[in-house]
Each structure stands twice: as C-alpha cells, then as structure tokens.
Design a protein around this motif. Sequence first.
Motif, PDB file in Angstrom:
ATOM      1  N   LYS A 104      40.159 -11.495 -10.045  1.00  0.00           N
ATOM      2  CA  LYS A 104      40.254 -13.242 -10.392  1.00  0.00           C
ATOM      3  C   LYS A 104      40.843 -13.407 -11.663  1.00  0.00           C
ATOM      4  O   LYS A 104      41.861 -14.127 -11.983  1.00  0.00           O
ATOM      5  CB  LYS A 104      39.038 -13.846 -10.245  1.00  0.00           C
ATOM      6  CG  LYS A 104      38.235 -13.921  -8.796  1.00  0.00           C
ATOM      7  CD  LYS A 104      36.859 -14.839  -8.875  1.00  0.00           C
ATOM      8  CE  LYS A 104      36.406 -14.626  -7.656  1.00  0.00           C
ATOM      9  NZ  LYS A 104      34.790 -15.195  -7.620  1.00  0.00           N
ATOM     10  N   LYS A 107      44.650 -12.631 -11.468  1.00  0.00           N
ATOM     11  CA  LYS A 107      45.122 -13.718 -10.850  1.00  0.00           C
ATOM     12  C   LYS A 107      45.346 -14.624 -11.711  1.00  0.00           C
ATOM     13  O   LYS A 107      46.393 -15.415 -12.024  1.00  0.00           O
ATOM     14  CB  LYS A 107      44.597 -14.269  -9.567  1.00  0.00           C
ATOM     15  CG  LYS A 107      44.652 -13.367  -8.253  1.00  0.00           C
ATOM     16  CD  LYS A 107      44.013 -14.058  -7.080  1.00  0.00           C
ATOM     17  CE  LYS A 107      44.108 -13.207  -6.042  1.00  0.00           C
ATOM     18  NZ  LYS A 107      43.472 -13.580  -4.804  1.00  0.00           N
ATOM     19  N   ARG A 108      44.424 -15.223 -12.525  1.00  0.00           N
ATOM     20  CA  ARG A 108      44.359 -16.122 -13.670  1.00  0.00           C
ATOM     21  C   ARG A 108      45.577 -16.052 -14.690  1.00  0.00           C
ATOM     22  O   ARG A 108      46.316 -16.647 -15.331  1.00  0.00           O
ATOM     23  CB  ARG A 108      43.075 -16.558 -14.260  1.00  0.00           C
ATOM     24  CG  ARG A 108      42.336 -17.627 -14.075  1.00  0.00           C
ATOM     25  CD  ARG A 108      41.095 -17.757 -14.473  1.00  0.00           C
ATOM     26  NE  ARG A 108      40.559 -16.504 -13.859  1.00  0.00           N
ATOM     27  CZ  ARG A 108      39.284 -16.455 -13.841  1.00  0.00           C
ATOM     28  NH1 ARG A 108      38.417 -16.998 -14.660  1.00  0.00           N
ATOM     29  NH2 ARG A 108      38.547 -15.386 -13.352  1.00  0.00           N
ATOM     30  N   LYS A 109      45.450 -14.808 -15.080  1.00  0.00           N
ATOM     31  CA  LYS A 109      46.474 -14.268 -16.109  1.00  0.00           C
ATOM     32  C   LYS A 109      47.757 -14.271 -15.718  1.00  0.00           C
ATOM     33  O   LYS A 109      48.898 -14.826 -16.223  1.00  0.00           O
ATOM     34  CB  LYS A 109      46.257 -12.870 -16.381  1.00  0.00           C
ATOM     35  CG  LYS A 109      45.095 -12.713 -17.631  1.00  0.00           C
ATOM     36  CD  LYS A 109      44.731 -11.205 -17.858  1.00  0.00           C
ATOM     37  CE  LYS A 109      43.443 -11.088 -18.602  1.00  0.00           C
ATOM     38  NZ  LYS A 109      43.115  -9.651 -19.017  1.00  0.00           N
ATOM     39  N   HIS A 110      48.290 -13.969 -14.218  1.00  0.00           N
ATOM     40  CA  HIS A 110      49.413 -14.133 -13.552  1.00  0.00           C
ATOM     41  C   HIS A 110      49.821 -15.479 -13.619  1.00  0.00           C
ATOM     42  O   HIS A 110      51.135 -15.578 -13.976  1.00  0.00           O
ATOM     43  CB  HIS A 110      49.376 -13.544 -12.263  1.00  0.00           C
ATOM     44  CG  HIS A 110      50.604 -13.388 -11.402  1.00  0.00           C
ATOM     45  ND1 HIS A 110      51.777 -12.622 -11.809  1.00  0.00           N
ATOM     46  CD2 HIS A 110      50.780 -14.033 -10.325  1.00  0.00           C
ATOM     47  CE1 HIS A 110      52.512 -12.861 -11.060  1.00  0.00           C
ATOM     48  NE2 HIS A 110      52.224 -13.926 -10.058  1.00  0.00           N
ATOM     49  N   GLN A 111      48.962 -16.394 -13.128  1.00  0.00           N
ATOM     50  CA  GLN A 111      49.377 -17.827 -13.098  1.00  0.00           C
ATOM     51  C   GLN A 111      49.696 -18.370 -14.433  1.00  0.00           C
ATOM     52  O   GLN A 111      50.373 -19.105 -14.539  1.00  0.00           O
ATOM     53  CB  GLN A 111      48.054 -18.687 -12.561  1.00  0.00           C
ATOM     54  CG  GLN A 111      47.816 -18.119 -10.930  1.00  0.00           C
ATOM     55  CD  GLN A 111      46.726 -18.798 -10.405  1.00  0.00           C
ATOM     56  OE1 GLN A 111      45.574 -19.136 -11.458  1.00  0.00           O
ATOM     57  NE2 GLN A 111      46.506 -18.926  -9.275  1.00  0.00           N
ATOM     58  N   ASP A 112      48.761 -17.797 -15.368  1.00  0.00           N
ATOM     59  CA  ASP A 112      49.048 -18.497 -16.921  1.00  0.00           C
ATOM     60  C   ASP A 112      50.634 -17.886 -17.389  1.00  0.00           C
ATOM     61  O   ASP A 112      51.205 -18.788 -17.914  1.00  0.00           O
ATOM     62  CB  ASP A 112      48.291 -17.797 -17.814  1.00  0.00           C
ATOM     63  CG  ASP A 112      46.924 -18.591 -17.592  1.00  0.00           C
ATOM     64  OD1 ASP A 112      46.656 -19.682 -16.720  1.00  0.00           O
ATOM     65  OD2 ASP A 112      45.655 -17.947 -18.065  1.00  0.00           O
ATOM     66  N   GLU A 114      53.300 -17.201 -15.320  1.00  0.00           N
ATOM     67  CA  GLU A 114      54.026 -18.021 -14.697  1.00  0.00           C
ATOM     68  C   GLU A 114      54.311 -19.429 -15.133  1.00  0.00           C
ATOM     69  O   GLU A 114      55.458 -19.624 -15.528  1.00  0.00           O
ATOM     70  CB  GLU A 114      53.817 -18.141 -13.061  1.00  0.00           C
ATOM     71  CG  GLU A 114      54.083 -16.770 -12.221  1.00  0.00           C
ATOM     72  CD  GLU A 114      53.328 -17.110 -10.789  1.00  0.00           C
ATOM     73  OE1 GLU A 114      52.689 -17.881 -10.617  1.00  0.00           O
ATOM     74  OE2 GLU A 114      54.063 -16.359 -10.016  1.00  0.00           O
ATOM     75  N   ALA A 115      53.092 -19.961 -15.655  1.00  0.00           N
ATOM     76  CA  ALA A 115      53.235 -21.479 -16.205  1.00  0.00           C
ATOM     77  C   ALA A 115      53.975 -21.190 -17.591  1.00  0.00           C
ATOM     78  O   ALA A 115      54.836 -22.128 -18.012  1.00  0.00           O
ATOM     79  CB  ALA A 115      51.940 -21.915 -16.468  1.00  0.00           C
ATOM     80  N   ARG A 118      57.745 -21.003 -16.970  1.00  0.00           N
ATOM     81  CA  ARG A 118      58.176 -22.210 -16.253  1.00  0.00           C
ATOM     82  C   ARG A 118      58.406 -22.952 -17.662  1.00  0.00           C
ATOM     83  O   ARG A 118      59.533 -23.812 -17.771  1.00  0.00           O
ATOM     84  CB  ARG A 118      57.343 -22.641 -15.363  1.00  0.00           C
ATOM     85  CG  ARG A 118      57.609 -22.083 -13.943  1.00  0.00           C
ATOM     86  CD  ARG A 118      57.139 -23.274 -12.895  1.00  0.00           C
ATOM     87  NE  ARG A 118      55.464 -23.179 -13.077  1.00  0.00           N
ATOM     88  CZ  ARG A 118      54.584 -22.397 -12.364  1.00  0.00           C
ATOM     89  NH1 ARG A 118      55.084 -21.456 -11.784  1.00  0.00           N
ATOM     90  NH2 ARG A 118      53.456 -22.468 -12.580  1.00  0.00           N
TER      91      ARG A 118
END
Length: 122
Positions: A104, A107-112, A114-115, A118
């Motif tokens: 988890k 995944k959070r670090k990956h999403q951060d 990616e954000a 962007r």
Amino acid sequence: MKIGENIKEVREKERKLNKDFVAKALGITTKAYSNIESNKSDITLTRLFEIADILECSPEYLLNYQDKQTFSNHFNNYEGNRGVNIMYQGCTSDHVKNLENALKDSKRKHQDLEASIRTKNN
C-alpha cells in the motif's frame, strides 16, 4: 541457525553452487570458505555483502534465512463443518499484514510520484 549455516543452505538449495565456485569468486581458498559456512571463522560485513552478491540475494536474506520447506494454509468451512485444516507455509499473519502495508505504501508513493511528474509537465 547461524549465518554460516544460512549461507550454506542458500548456496546448496537455492543457487545450486559448489563451495569451490564461491571461494574462487571471493578470492579465498575453499578451506577458508568452508570455515565461514561452518561458523569457524567470523564474517565481516564486507564479506557478507560479497557473499550475498555472489548468491544473488540481500545480506538481510542471508541473516534471516529460513528453510522454505514448511507451508501454512488455513481452511475454514463456514458451511457448518467446524474442522480446520492447517498446513504450515512459514508465513505468519503479521508477515502478510506487513507485506500488505508495504505494498500500500509503495502504491501511494508511486501515485504521488506520478502526480508530481504530471504537475511538472503541465
């Protein structure tokens, strides 16, 4: 189990390497390497990292190695049968929970990340 025994188990069971190969890769005699596996010689951190590199694993894996021959599955029959079939896998529920939490977090670090990418690209 001591570190030398762990190294021997990984070398023999997982990597299928002989002592001569590892000793040669380390630049020491087979006897000197045998002394490491039999815990007759103390091992330095540098040597531990070298051995881990040869065995293609982490030093932590060698330090915490457990034979992977035990399995644990729990089956609960909720149809009225109260029997539980247990086989040991060597993985506790705490270990599974820690792995789930690490996944988890990853995944959070990956999403951060990616954000962040962007935002920089916009």
